[in-house]
Write an enzyme that holds these catalytic residues in place. Structure first.
Site, PDB file in Angstrom:
ATOM      1  N   ARG A 131     -11.319  47.682 -25.364  1.00  0.00           N
ATOM      2  CA  ARG A 131     -11.845  47.929 -26.717  1.00  0.00           C
ATOM      3  C   ARG A 131     -11.686  49.395 -27.131  1.00  0.00           C
ATOM      4  O   ARG A 131     -12.576  49.989 -27.748  1.00  0.00           O
ATOM      5  CB  ARG A 131     -13.328  47.539 -26.830  1.00  0.00           C
ATOM      6  CG  ARG A 131     -13.630  46.103 -26.566  1.00  0.00           C
ATOM      7  CD  ARG A 131     -13.041  45.193 -27.657  1.00  0.00           C
ATOM      8  NE  ARG A 131     -13.357  43.821 -27.338  1.00  0.00           N
ATOM      9  CZ  ARG A 131     -12.644  43.066 -26.482  1.00  0.00           C
ATOM     10  NH1 ARG A 131     -11.562  43.559 -25.913  1.00  0.00           N
ATOM     11  NH2 ARG A 131     -12.997  41.834 -26.229  1.00  0.00           N
ATOM     12  N   SER A 173     -19.555  40.815 -31.368  1.00  0.00           N
ATOM     13  CA  SER A 173     -20.287  41.423 -30.252  1.00  0.00           C
ATOM     14  C   SER A 173     -20.798  42.791 -30.686  1.00  0.00           C
ATOM     15  O   SER A 173     -20.017  43.635 -31.117  1.00  0.00           O
ATOM     16  CB  SER A 173     -19.367  41.623 -29.051  1.00  0.00           C
ATOM     17  OG  SER A 173     -18.821  40.389 -28.675  1.00  0.00           O
ATOM     18  N   GLU A 208     -20.450  48.464 -30.045  1.00  0.00           N
ATOM     19  CA  GLU A 208     -19.021  48.231 -30.343  1.00  0.00           C
ATOM     20  C   GLU A 208     -18.675  48.554 -31.795  1.00  0.00           C
ATOM     21  O   GLU A 208     -17.717  49.285 -32.041  1.00  0.00           O
ATOM     22  CB  GLU A 208     -18.633  46.791 -29.998  1.00  0.00           C
ATOM     23  CG  GLU A 208     -17.139  46.567 -30.153  1.00  0.00           C
ATOM     24  CD  GLU A 208     -16.725  45.118 -29.965  1.00  0.00           C
ATOM     25  OE1 GLU A 208     -16.942  44.571 -28.888  1.00  0.00           O
ATOM     26  OE2 GLU A 208     -16.165  44.558 -30.923  1.00  0.00           O
TER      27      GLU A 208
HETATM   28  C1  FAD Z   1     -17.717  36.775 -35.690  1.00  0.00           C
HETATM   29  C2  FAD Z   1     -16.923  37.917 -35.123  1.00  0.00           C
HETATM   30  C3  FAD Z   1     -16.233  37.749 -33.935  1.00  0.00           C
HETATM   31  C4  FAD Z   1     -15.476  38.794 -33.379  1.00  0.00           C
HETATM   32  N1  FAD Z   1     -14.815  38.569 -32.219  1.00  0.00           N
HETATM   33  C5  FAD Z   1     -14.060  39.563 -31.666  1.00  0.00           C
HETATM   34  C6  FAD Z   1     -13.340  39.342 -30.448  1.00  0.00           C
HETATM   35  O1  FAD Z   1     -13.355  38.247 -29.880  1.00  0.00           O
HETATM   36  N2  FAD Z   1     -12.611  40.366 -29.946  1.00  0.00           N
HETATM   37  C7  FAD Z   1     -12.546  41.581 -30.563  1.00  0.00           C
HETATM   38  O2  FAD Z   1     -11.866  42.469 -30.049  1.00  0.00           O
HETATM   39  N3  FAD Z   1     -13.211  41.814 -31.722  1.00  0.00           N
HETATM   40  C8  FAD Z   1     -13.968  40.850 -32.286  1.00  0.00           C
HETATM   41  N4  FAD Z   1     -14.666  41.076 -33.443  1.00  0.00           N
HETATM   42  C9  FAD Z   1     -14.589  42.403 -34.076  1.00  0.00           C
HETATM   43  C10 FAD Z   1     -13.528  42.496 -35.200  1.00  0.00           C
HETATM   44  O3  FAD Z   1     -13.071  41.246 -35.552  1.00  0.00           O
HETATM   45  C11 FAD Z   1     -12.335  43.362 -34.784  1.00  0.00           C
HETATM   46  O4  FAD Z   1     -12.766  44.627 -34.364  1.00  0.00           O
HETATM   47  C12 FAD Z   1     -11.321  43.539 -35.932  1.00  0.00           C
HETATM   48  O5  FAD Z   1     -10.140  44.099 -35.445  1.00  0.00           O
HETATM   49  C13 FAD Z   1     -11.871  44.394 -37.060  1.00  0.00           C
HETATM   50  O6  FAD Z   1     -10.965  44.279 -38.148  1.00  0.00           O
HETATM   51  P1  FAD Z   1     -11.385  44.719 -39.612  1.00  0.00           P
HETATM   52  O7  FAD Z   1     -10.176  44.625 -40.469  1.00  0.00           O
HETATM   53  O8  FAD Z   1     -12.545  43.931 -40.059  1.00  0.00           O
HETATM   54  O9  FAD Z   1     -11.759  46.252 -39.406  1.00  0.00           O
HETATM   55  P2  FAD Z   1     -13.009  47.071 -39.976  1.00  0.00           P
HETATM   56  O10 FAD Z   1     -14.271  46.489 -39.438  1.00  0.00           O
HETATM   57  O11 FAD Z   1     -12.905  47.196 -41.446  1.00  0.00           O
HETATM   58  O12 FAD Z   1     -12.771  48.489 -39.308  1.00  0.00           O
HETATM   59  C14 FAD Z   1     -13.013  48.690 -37.932  1.00  0.00           C
HETATM   60  C15 FAD Z   1     -12.486  50.065 -37.531  1.00  0.00           C
HETATM   61  O13 FAD Z   1     -11.065  50.040 -37.592  1.00  0.00           O
HETATM   62  C16 FAD Z   1     -10.590  51.113 -38.392  1.00  0.00           C
HETATM   63  N5  FAD Z   1      -9.424  50.617 -39.129  1.00  0.00           N
HETATM   64  C17 FAD Z   1      -9.366  49.493 -39.879  1.00  0.00           C
HETATM   65  N6  FAD Z   1      -8.118  49.358 -40.376  1.00  0.00           N
HETATM   66  C18 FAD Z   1      -7.400  50.406 -39.941  1.00  0.00           C
HETATM   67  C19 FAD Z   1      -6.050  50.840 -40.139  1.00  0.00           C
HETATM   68  N7  FAD Z   1      -5.175  50.146 -40.875  1.00  0.00           N
HETATM   69  N8  FAD Z   1      -5.659  52.009 -39.549  1.00  0.00           N
HETATM   70  C20 FAD Z   1      -6.520  52.729 -38.797  1.00  0.00           C
HETATM   71  N9  FAD Z   1      -7.797  52.376 -38.580  1.00  0.00           N
HETATM   72  C21 FAD Z   1      -8.228  51.222 -39.153  1.00  0.00           C
HETATM   73  C22 FAD Z   1     -11.735  51.466 -39.325  1.00  0.00           C
HETATM   74  O14 FAD Z   1     -11.665  52.822 -39.719  1.00  0.00           O
HETATM   75  C23 FAD Z   1     -12.947  51.197 -38.452  1.00  0.00           C
HETATM   76  O15 FAD Z   1     -13.222  52.342 -37.686  1.00  0.00           O
HETATM   77  C24 FAD Z   1     -15.418  40.042 -34.028  1.00  0.00           C
HETATM   78  C25 FAD Z   1     -16.111  40.211 -35.245  1.00  0.00           C
HETATM   79  C26 FAD Z   1     -16.847  39.167 -35.788  1.00  0.00           C
HETATM   80  C27 FAD Z   1     -17.573  39.360 -37.090  1.00  0.00           C
END
Ligand code: FAD
Length: 344
Positions: free
Chosen positions: A164, A238, A338
């Site tokens: 992560r 998580s 996280e």
């Molecule tokens: C129900 C649920 C289940 C999940 N299960 C998992 C799992 O199984 N495994 C897992 O790893 N994660 C999981 N997650 C967490 C999440 O899905 C991931 O971290 C995902 O990659 C976040 O994507 P996002 O577009 O929503 O990013 P955001 O939440 O909008 O941003 C997260 C971070 O990424 C940065 N970021 C976003 N886009 C970019 C970009 N283009 N360039 C640089 N930085 C960027 C942002 O600045 C921020 O710091 C889960 C979340 C939920 C709600």
């Protein structure tokens, strides 16, 4: 490109927390993105990247320029007898990418099915599930420097991926906006079934369903049964990472708690199941006001008060601190959060 002022982010984060962006831009090409980053009108302002908001705790309004990349597109770059190289834009939805690659008979992403979020965010924390991480399939990412729009490519090795974690989340946090990902996928399936529970349920499927698509369906079914859907019960997945402890610390904990759930790492350390620690500390299904830890999955913090709009990011952080303190008091283990807290 339109830059919106004083824009609500309540619909753009899956914890449904109220917060506003001073300025919000959603560039859909590299050219528009670079022009925005080099526009003198925004020089000197703080710059924050968000994706689909599924891993955020919005603790307040975000000052300056919030950029939500909308770069789209998927492309097949090259084909070899055994593998393909695929490119995807940061603004594409991750699970749509997984579905699309499997529809093309390209295998490798099925264990990562149904992880919410945009493709551009996937390298940030090296998304992972069921024994597979993005690092296993990623070839390279393209990014631009947030301060001046300079483009750069990072090979997988240069991304410094860990559990992560990546250089984008740690050492160079806030410096890069990821624009595109290149992934190497298999044409001849090599399924990853290291997770015992997943392997057992896969083996129970009719033989015709023991395919990459069948594995995706299974992962989706398991996730739907265990994880709350943010659309109906807002959450950020998580809420804590699984803490990794030394072999000695693990042995001492095992003596005191023989049921401790942990996964031994190749280097001898142990990754403790944070959900188990939280459950043992009495938080599974427990609610304080509008916030709680989910009844099916103790690792997921849920917001029951989204409809009222009265739960704030500060409330979430205060509640999470209570959970963390209970686990520390009982096990002496410090849980690390996280989701990313914004503004930083
Ligand atoms: C129900 C649920 C289940 C999940 N299960 C998992 C799992 O199984 N495994 C897992 O790893 N994660 C999981 N997650 C967490 C999440 O899905 C991931 O971290 C995902 O990659 C976040 O994507 P996002 O577009 O929503 O990013 P955001 O939440 O909008 O941003 C997260 C971070 O990424 C940065 N970021 C976003 N886009 C970019 C970009 N283009 N360039 C640089 N930085 C960027 C942002 O600045 C921020 O710091 C889960 C979340 C939920 C709600």
């Amino acid at each position: 490109m339109q830059v919106l002022a004083d824009c609500s982010l309540a619909q753009m984060n899956t914890l449904a927390l109220p917060a506003r962006a001073e300025l919000l831009a959603q560039p859909d090409t590299e050219t528009a993105l670079q022009a925005l980053l080099r526009d003198p009108a925004y020089a000197g302002l703080p710059r924050t990247v968000i994706g689909e908001g599924s891993n955020l705790v919005l603790a307040g309004d975000i000052p300056g320029l919030v950029i939500r990349p909308a770069l789209r597109g998927t492309a097949l770059l090259s084909e070899e007898p055994d593998q393909v190289l695929v490119e995807v834009g940061a603004g594409e939805n991750w699970d749509s990418l997984v579905a699309w690659t499997l529809a093309q008979s390209w295998q490798g992403l099925e264990n990562l099915s149904l992880i919410p979020g945009a493709c551009g965010a996937a390298p940030f924390q090296n998304i992972g599930a069921y024994g597979v991480e993005l690092a296993d399939v990623l070839e390279a990412v393209d990014a631009v420097a947030l301060h001046d729009g300079t483009a750069r490519t990072f090979t997988r090795h240069e991304c410094h991926f860990a559990y992560r974690d990546s250089r984008f989340k740690s050492a160079e946090r806030g410096q890069w906006l990821i624009t595109r990902l290149r992934l190497r996928l298999n044409r001849t399936p090599r399924l990853q079934l290291a997770y015992a529970d997943l392997a057992a349920r896969f083996a129970d499927l009719p033989e015709a369903q023991q395919t990459p698509g069948g594995l995706r369906d299974l992962v989706c079914a398991i996730r739907r049964a265990k994880l709350p859907d943010p659309a109906t019960l807002p959450n950020a997945g998580s809420f804590f990472k699984n803490p990794v402890v030394s072999a000695d610390e693990y042995a001492a904990l095992r003596q005191r708690f023989p049921d401790l759930v942990a996964f031994t790492q190749p280097d001898g350390r142990a990754k403790l199941a944070a959900g188990w620690l939280i459950e043992q500390a009495g938080w599974k299904g427990r609610r304080v006001g509008d916030l709680g830890m989910h009844a099916e999955q103790a690792l997921v913090l849920v917001n029951h008060g989204a409809a009222s709009g009265r739960v704030t990011g500060a409330d979430v952080l205060a509640f999470a601190a209570q959970v963390r303190e209970s686990v520390r008091a009982r096990f002496g283990v410090i849980l690390e959060q996280e989701p990313v807290i914004l503004p930083e």
